[in-house]
Design a protein around this motif. Structure first.
Motif, PDB file in Angstrom:
ATOM      1  N   ARG A 127      73.313   0.696 136.890  1.00 16.53           N
ATOM      2  CA  ARG A 127      74.348   1.508 136.183  1.00 16.53           C
ATOM      3  C   ARG A 127      74.778   0.811 134.986  1.00 16.53           C
ATOM      4  O   ARG A 127      74.840  -0.405 134.639  1.00 16.53           O
ATOM      5  CB  ARG A 127      75.497   1.231 137.096  1.00 16.53           C
ATOM      6  CG  ARG A 127      76.881   2.217 136.689  1.00 16.53           C
ATOM      7  CD  ARG A 127      77.614   2.058 137.940  1.00 16.53           C
ATOM      8  NE  ARG A 127      78.233   0.615 138.003  1.00 16.53           N
ATOM      9  CZ  ARG A 127      79.407   0.201 137.122  1.00 16.53           C
ATOM     10  NH1 ARG A 127      80.065   0.912 136.422  1.00 16.53           N
ATOM     11  NH2 ARG A 127      79.657  -1.185 137.193  1.00 16.53           N
ATOM     12  N   VAL A 128      74.670   1.660 133.817  1.00 15.30           N
ATOM     13  CA  VAL A 128      74.869   1.309 132.502  1.00 15.30           C
ATOM     14  C   VAL A 128      75.995   2.176 131.985  1.00 15.30           C
ATOM     15  O   VAL A 128      75.982   3.332 132.089  1.00 15.30           O
ATOM     16  CB  VAL A 128      73.424   1.379 131.589  1.00 15.30           C
ATOM     17  CG1 VAL A 128      74.010   1.000 130.115  1.00 15.30           C
ATOM     18  CG2 VAL A 128      72.368   0.685 132.241  1.00 15.30           C
ATOM     19  N   ILE A 129      76.702   1.653 131.103  1.00 11.43           N
ATOM     20  CA  ILE A 129      77.966   2.543 130.541  1.00 11.43           C
ATOM     21  C   ILE A 129      77.753   2.553 128.960  1.00 11.43           C
ATOM     22  O   ILE A 129      77.641   1.560 128.343  1.00 11.43           O
ATOM     23  CB  ILE A 129      79.259   1.642 130.871  1.00 11.43           C
ATOM     24  CG1 ILE A 129      79.728   1.758 132.480  1.00 11.43           C
ATOM     25  CG2 ILE A 129      80.451   2.562 130.136  1.00 11.43           C
ATOM     26  CD1 ILE A 129      80.488   0.634 132.869  1.00 11.43           C
ATOM     27  N   VAL A 130      77.473   3.674 128.811  1.00 13.23           N
ATOM     28  CA  VAL A 130      77.191   4.155 127.341  1.00 13.23           C
ATOM     29  C   VAL A 130      78.236   4.746 126.635  1.00 13.23           C
ATOM     30  O   VAL A 130      78.760   5.761 127.023  1.00 13.23           O
ATOM     31  CB  VAL A 130      75.752   4.845 127.019  1.00 13.23           C
ATOM     32  CG1 VAL A 130      75.634   5.256 125.791  1.00 13.23           C
ATOM     33  CG2 VAL A 130      74.596   4.256 127.755  1.00 13.23           C
ATOM     34  N   VAL A 184      75.633   6.132 132.995  1.00 12.48           N
ATOM     35  CA  VAL A 184      74.485   6.671 133.350  1.00 12.48           C
ATOM     36  C   VAL A 184      73.633   5.776 134.181  1.00 12.48           C
ATOM     37  O   VAL A 184      73.888   4.399 134.223  1.00 12.48           O
ATOM     38  CB  VAL A 184      73.464   6.898 132.118  1.00 12.48           C
ATOM     39  CG1 VAL A 184      73.976   8.223 131.322  1.00 12.48           C
ATOM     40  CG2 VAL A 184      73.491   5.648 131.228  1.00 12.48           C
ATOM     41  N   HIS A 185      72.601   6.231 135.094  1.00 11.37           N
ATOM     42  CA  HIS A 185      71.613   5.401 135.965  1.00 11.37           C
ATOM     43  C   HIS A 185      70.185   5.396 135.255  1.00 11.37           C
ATOM     44  O   HIS A 185      69.791   6.519 135.351  1.00 11.37           O
ATOM     45  CB  HIS A 185      71.885   5.942 137.456  1.00 11.37           C
ATOM     46  CG  HIS A 185      73.276   5.589 138.034  1.00 11.37           C
ATOM     47  ND1 HIS A 185      73.675   4.537 138.655  1.00 11.37           N
ATOM     48  CD2 HIS A 185      74.402   6.438 137.974  1.00 11.37           C
ATOM     49  CE1 HIS A 185      74.858   4.824 138.936  1.00 11.37           C
ATOM     50  NE2 HIS A 185      75.363   5.852 138.582  1.00 11.37           N
ATOM     51  N   PRO A 190      66.614  -5.197 127.782  1.00 12.65           N
ATOM     52  CA  PRO A 190      66.347  -4.651 129.169  1.00 12.65           C
ATOM     53  C   PRO A 190      67.715  -4.443 129.631  1.00 12.65           C
ATOM     54  O   PRO A 190      68.682  -5.209 129.456  1.00 12.65           O
ATOM     55  CB  PRO A 190      65.817  -5.621 129.963  1.00 12.65           C
ATOM     56  CG  PRO A 190      65.756  -7.030 129.358  1.00 12.65           C
ATOM     57  CD  PRO A 190      66.043  -6.581 127.932  1.00 12.65           C
ATOM     58  N   VAL A 191      67.818  -3.306 130.511  1.00  8.48           N
ATOM     59  CA  VAL A 191      69.274  -2.940 131.176  1.00  8.48           C
ATOM     60  C   VAL A 191      69.455  -4.005 132.235  1.00  8.48           C
ATOM     61  O   VAL A 191      68.591  -4.469 132.875  1.00  8.48           O
ATOM     62  CB  VAL A 191      69.106  -1.624 131.539  1.00  8.48           C
ATOM     63  CG1 VAL A 191      69.126  -0.521 130.481  1.00  8.48           C
ATOM     64  CG2 VAL A 191      68.080  -1.121 132.516  1.00  8.48           C
ATOM     65  N   SER A 192      70.817  -3.964 132.425  1.00  6.17           N
ATOM     66  CA  SER A 192      71.078  -4.936 133.733  1.00  6.17           C
ATOM     67  C   SER A 192      72.266  -4.316 134.204  1.00  6.17           C
ATOM     68  O   SER A 192      73.027  -3.149 133.632  1.00  6.17           O
ATOM     69  CB  SER A 192      71.562  -6.181 133.467  1.00  6.17           C
ATOM     70  OG  SER A 192      72.550  -6.183 132.518  1.00  6.17           O
ATOM     71  N   GLU A 250      77.337  -2.738 129.319  1.00  3.18           N
ATOM     72  CA  GLU A 250      78.254  -1.929 128.645  1.00  3.18           C
ATOM     73  C   GLU A 250      77.684  -1.562 127.308  1.00  3.18           C
ATOM     74  O   GLU A 250      77.824  -2.781 126.683  1.00  3.18           O
ATOM     75  CB  GLU A 250      79.894  -2.245 128.505  1.00  3.18           C
ATOM     76  CG  GLU A 250      80.733  -1.763 129.611  1.00  3.18           C
ATOM     77  CD  GLU A 250      82.120  -2.009 129.607  1.00  3.18           C
ATOM     78  OE1 GLU A 250      82.831  -2.001 128.534  1.00  3.18           O
ATOM     79  OE2 GLU A 250      82.806  -2.474 130.480  1.00  3.18           O
ATOM     80  N   VAL A 251      77.661  -0.756 126.793  1.00  5.30           N
ATOM     81  CA  VAL A 251      76.977  -0.317 125.365  1.00  5.30           C
ATOM     82  C   VAL A 251      77.516   0.544 124.350  1.00  5.30           C
ATOM     83  O   VAL A 251      78.156   1.406 125.009  1.00  5.30           O
ATOM     84  CB  VAL A 251      75.299   0.334 125.471  1.00  5.30           C
ATOM     85  CG1 VAL A 251      74.721   0.201 124.127  1.00  5.30           C
ATOM     86  CG2 VAL A 251      74.695  -0.687 126.310  1.00  5.30           C
TER      87      VAL A 251
END
Lengths: 427, 226
Positions: free
Chosen positions: B3-6, B11-12, B64-66, B70-71
């Motif tokens: 799970r990434v928060i842009v 978004v996944h 890399p995403v983890s 949060e971006v």
């Protein structure tokens, strides 16, 4: 004794002051341009000849095309160049669209609030919403056409000296003609509605003396002869023999007289002199000795200009041209005068070219020519509104004088393109 | 999937992917210059910098995403950093826009420079006149090579030369290269200065600019190689 003084007229381009005095039992009016001097004629001196139209078109943002075309024609005449009929027609079409747009802005947004009895455009919108909205639509459409065929809305740059700088494509010409065809109905609607609101006051000004450019083809095309109401016609190159420029002490702009008499230019003058060149210009009954009739003829010119420009563009799309020039050429020696009918009337550009450079420039704008005639009309207006030397109603006189100035639609930034420098008049 | 928060939007994306993938999925584009998919991902241009929740600026194309990352893509710090990056790139860019194949609306650097308010690219970069249609090649004193870009070039696209209303490029190497270009097409310094005087004469740095232009022309006429 001061009868009236209008200090700032709003809804005109620039700053002016109108003062009416009574001196020795005689009414005298003074049209004072208080707009600061702009020295365009001095800026132009010594510049390369192909640069000059760009600079000269900056005299006025509202009618930049008229200045541009007049400037180009003056340089062409000085260098003995001929742009050819196609290019001349093209310039006429662009100028006509500009005239329609300019008249529309003046009529609907600047002058009409007076006749409806409101303060300005935002009040007018609450009284005649449809008219204002349609005018804005029409204004946008005209500007769109100018951008499409001339390159830019204000100070366009593809009409070069001697020809066009970019090959005009058939597509944009036809597209512009289509836009204009769509505008025609709208224009007629706007003008009909404006004319029903436009109840002009009765007035007669005595000196009905006017000049206009004799068109090459139809009404409002460029030409190389100037007609006067005295039946005189002269070549633009002889303008100095007939039109005399003087610098009044009270004004920042010059004033022009035709053989010593005040003279007016603009839509009223055009209609008076050029009726023979008309093609379906539907003008309602007007009294041409009334300066307010200028507005009615301006209104009638809007649909005419749009239709005529459309016809010219359609015609041009059928004829092809190979005219295209490199802007910088060898130059030459000579003196040339270019005249054009700007939205506000006769515009004269006069240059002396030596080599590649402009050695001397003289520009006469319509507002300069009208300056003395506004005084004549203001005098007539005041005389009709005073009895025993006192204004019957001071507020009414003030209001009517303001309306009169707006009916002439002076453009003061144009008028002050040059002024007195250290007591000496620069040509 | 992690799970990434842009920019506050969740978004996944599959594990092992970069932040750039997450950004693409979220529909938040960031500018990239050196990123070429699987061919090149060394994160050398640093144009795609984004800010993490701990305040770190990282290149999106390589980080890399983890889970729970949060971006943020448009913060003042990010903008300032990207602006600096454009300035750095521009400072080593060999500006020869008049002979560049990417001129005429295809220049990525110009777009970035315009977006981040960096000045220094000449008009020629967006001018649509190529080759023999170029006004300087025709021998006219068009100011395109030494005027700042960004006006969407109404003058050259209508066939009239640039008159420099947007202001001059002051970088010496650009002036020298432009002088070379002028000289090789036999445009004279006198004519260039004549046209330039209309808008530039009142500038506080006009004298310095004039001196550097004169030097550049002298150098170009002296036959010094580019």
């Amino acid at each position: 004794m001061r009868l009236a003084r209008v200090e700032e007229v709003d809804r005109v381009f620039g700053h002016l002051e109108l003062e009416v005095l009574k001196d020795d039992g005689e009414v005298k009016a003074f049209f004072k341009v208080t707009h600061g001097a702009r020295f365009i004629e001095l800026t132009v001196n010594g510049r390369l000849y192909w640069e000059v139209p760009y600079i000269a078109s900056r005299i006025c943002g509202a009618c930049s095309i008229a200045h541009y075309v007049a400037s180009i024609r003056a340089v062409e005449h000085a260098l003995g160049l001929d742009a050819g009929e196609w290019v001349e027609d093209f310039r006429d079409a662009v100028n006509m669209v500009q005239i329609a747009q300019n008249h529309l802005v003046h009529l609907a947004f600047l002058a009409l609030p007076d006749y409806v009895g409101v303060q300005g455009l935002s009040d007018l919108k609450s009284r005649a919403r449809r008219l204002v909205v349609n005018s804005m639509k029409l204004n946008t459409a005209c500007l769109k056409v100018i951008r499409l065929i001339a390159g830019r809305i204000v100070n366009p740059n593809m009409l070069g000296v001697g020809g066009l700088l970019r090959r005009p494509f058939k597509g944009p010409l036809l597209k512009a003609a289509d836009y204009l065809r769509e505008c025609e109905g709208l224009a007629r609607e706007v003008v009909d509605e404006a004319l029903t609101l436009l109840k002009v006051p009765e007035l007669k000004d005595l000196a009905n003396n006017c000049v206009a450019v004799k068109p090459r083809k139809i009404y409002l095309t460029t030409g190389d002869e100037i007609l006067t109401s005295a039946g005189l016609s002269f070549k633009p190159s002889n303008y100095r023999e007939h039109l005399e420029e003087v610098q009044p002490e009270y004004s920042n702009s010059k004033a022009v007289a035709l053989n010593g008499a005040p003279v007016h230019v603009g839509a009223r003058a055009r209609y008076e002199l050029l009726r023979n060149y008309l093609r379906d210009l539907n003008v309602p009954e007007v009294d041409l000795s009334n300066p307010f009739s200028n507005l009615i003829i301006k209104a009638a010119e809007i649909p005419y200009c749009i239709t005529a420009a459309r016809e010219i563009l359609e015609d041009l799309a059928r004829r092809t041209t190979d005219t295209i020039v490199d802007p910088l050429r060898d130059g030459g020696e000579g003196e040339g005068v270019g005249v054009v009918e700007a939205p506000r009337g006769l515009l004269i550009h006069h240059y002396i070219v030596s080599g590649k450079r402009i050695m001397n420039a003289n520009i006469i704008t319509p507002t300069e020519i009208n300056a003395r005639h506004i005084e004549v009309s203001a005098k007539a207006l005041t005389e009709s509104l005073i009895s025993n030397g006192q204004p019957l109603n001071a507020g009414e006189l003030q209001r009517k004088l303001t309306m009169l100035v707006r009916a002439y639609d002076p453009c003061l930034p144009c008028a002050v393109h040059v002024s007195v420098v250290r007591g000496r008049m620069h040509a | 999937m992690v799970r990434v928060i842009v920019n506050g939007k969740e978004v996944h994306v599959p594990e092992g992917e970069t932040i750039l993938t997450a950004l693409k999925k979220a529909g938040d584009a960031v500018p990239t210059l050196c990123f070429f998919g699987h061919m090149y991902r060394e994160a050398s241009c640093r144009m795609c910098l984004v800010e993490l929740s701990n305040g770190k600026l990282v290149p999106a194309c390589a980080y890399p995403v983890s889970d729970g990352l949060e971006v943020r893509t448009d913060t003042p710090r990010v903008r300032e950093a990207r602006r600096t990056v454009v300035e750095f790139i521009l400072s080593i860019h060999r500006i020869r826009c008049w002979s560049c194949p990417r001129k005429g609306g295809n220049c990525e650097l110009l777009k970035l420079a315009t977006a981040y308010w960096v000045e220094g690219i000449p008009m020629c970069s967006s001018c649509p006149l190529y080759g023999k249609n170029c006004l300087v090649v025709k021998g006219e004193p068009c100011l395109g090579p030494i005027t700042l870009a960004g006006c969407s070039d109404p003058c050259p696209s209508n066939g009239s030369p640039c008159i420099g209303c947007r202001g001059p490029v002051t970088r010496k190497d650009v002036l020298e290269a432009a002088a070379q270009f002028y000289v090789s097409n036999s445009v004279e310094l006198r004519d260039v200065l004549e046209v330039a005087s209309m808008f530039w004469e009142g500038l506080p740095n006009y004298d310095a600019l004039k001196a550097s232009l004169e030097d550049a022309f002298k150098k170009a006429l002296g036959g010094d190689a580019d």
